[in-house]
Enzyme design. Sequence first.
Site, PDB file in Angstrom:
ATOM      1  N   LYS A  14       0.838  -1.211   0.000  1.00  0.00           N
ATOM      2  CA  LYS A  14       0.000   0.000   0.000  1.00  0.00           C
ATOM      3  C   LYS A  14       0.875   1.265   0.000  1.00  0.00           C
ATOM      4  CE  LYS A  14      -2.012  -1.108   3.942  1.00  0.00           C
ATOM      5  NZ  LYS A  14      -1.322  -2.382   4.263  1.00  0.00           N
TER       6      LYS A  14
ATOM      7  N   ARG B 229     -10.063   0.678   8.309  1.00  0.00           N
ATOM      8  CA  ARG B 229      -9.590  -0.656   8.678  1.00  0.00           C
ATOM      9  C   ARG B 229     -10.652  -1.448   9.414  1.00  0.00           C
ATOM     10  NH1 ARG B 229      -3.681   0.383   8.672  1.00  0.00           N
ATOM     11  NH2 ARG B 229      -2.708  -1.594   9.080  1.00  0.00           N
TER      12      ARG B 229
ATOM     13  N   ARG C  45      11.015  -0.752  11.234  1.00  0.00           N
ATOM     14  CA  ARG C  45       9.864  -0.520  12.107  1.00  0.00           C
ATOM     15  C   ARG C  45       9.841  -1.506  13.268  1.00  0.00           C
ATOM     16  NH1 ARG C  45       4.766   0.248   8.157  1.00  0.00           N
ATOM     17  NH2 ARG C  45       3.797  -1.009   9.785  1.00  0.00           N
TER      18      ARG C  45
ATOM     19  N   ARG D   4      -0.705  -8.638  13.457  1.00  0.00           N
ATOM     20  CA  ARG D   4      -1.224  -7.621  12.524  1.00  0.00           C
ATOM     21  C   ARG D   4      -2.018  -8.292  11.407  1.00  0.00           C
ATOM     22  NH1 ARG D   4       4.204  -5.038  10.928  1.00  0.00           N
ATOM     23  NH2 ARG D   4       3.016  -4.072   9.250  1.00  0.00           N
TER      24      ARG D   4
ATOM     25  N   ARG E   8      11.957  -5.226   5.099  1.00  0.00           N
ATOM     26  CA  ARG E   8      11.665  -3.804   4.866  1.00  0.00           C
ATOM     27  C   ARG E   8      12.520  -2.870   5.735  1.00  0.00           C
ATOM     28  NH1 ARG E   8       5.716  -1.743   5.545  1.00  0.00           N
ATOM     29  NH2 ARG E   8       5.876  -2.843   7.520  1.00  0.00           N
TER      30      ARG E   8
END
Length: 216
Positions: free
Chosen positions: A13, A88, A161, A172, A127
């Site tokens: 996203k 969400r 992160r 998550r 990431r």
Amino acid sequence: MNLILLGPPGSGKGTQARELERRHGFVKLSTGDMLRTTVLDSKKIGKQLKEIIDSGALVPDNIMVKMISERIEYPDCKKGFILDGFPRTTAQADALEKMLKKKGMQLDYVIEMKVNSKILIKRISGRYSCAVCGTGYNDDFQKPVTKGVCDNCASREFVRRSDDKLGTFRLRLEAYEEQTAPLLPYYRKRNCLKTVNALNKIENVTAEIEAVIGGA
Ligand code: AP5
Ligand code: MG
């Protein structure tokens, strides 16, 4: 053009929203980024938010709805916005529908970023981003041109992160399946849902999204 990018953690996203912002000038409204900025800026509420984010759970609807409702009134949103990470929950989607109506705005497309959970673990664990300008990278899929140097601002500092640890990522993903995936039938019913194959290469996913929005 006002868009929602809807997909699980790691579906791309943020990556696609950044590219659409660069190409078209639509504003990227990432609730995850907004929350992470609040965590850094506000000691009091920041601590509570960080605890929720690091647990893999969702932040309460009322906080998120207020955040977006205020942000989409900024003049830069007039050219269009891309919601990345909002709504969400069904309650957030209902609130968005109401607030857009009240502000005389409309939603053009909800783009489902379709992936499978196997690839997500690899994307999330690899990431990282530039600590200065936020440009996103990946150990496997999106390396800087010069190793250790940000393509965009030449910084040599990078961050990962705190919620990208494997245990938190699983929670998550569960939150996505239970609370966010029901938005797919919600928007299908409203005839604005389009699906792209987010397993493809980054540039091919962008091309699919461009085909949906008609090269706006
Ligand atoms: P948020 O920051 O929104 O995280 P998320 O939804 O879990 O999604 P991610 O940012 O992890 O993934 P992404 O889809 O943006 O993928 P990316 O482009 O980075 O939210 C964080 C937390 O904040 C939530 O858990 C919650 O606590 C809270 N929160 C936020 N919004 C909320 C809301 N509305 N309500 C309540 N709580 C809220 O890509 C991932 C990696 O893969 C990158 O390294 C990238 O380079 C790579 N990649 C991307 N696309 C491809 C591709 N096609 N091929 C190969 N690699 C790719
Ligand atoms: Mg993101």
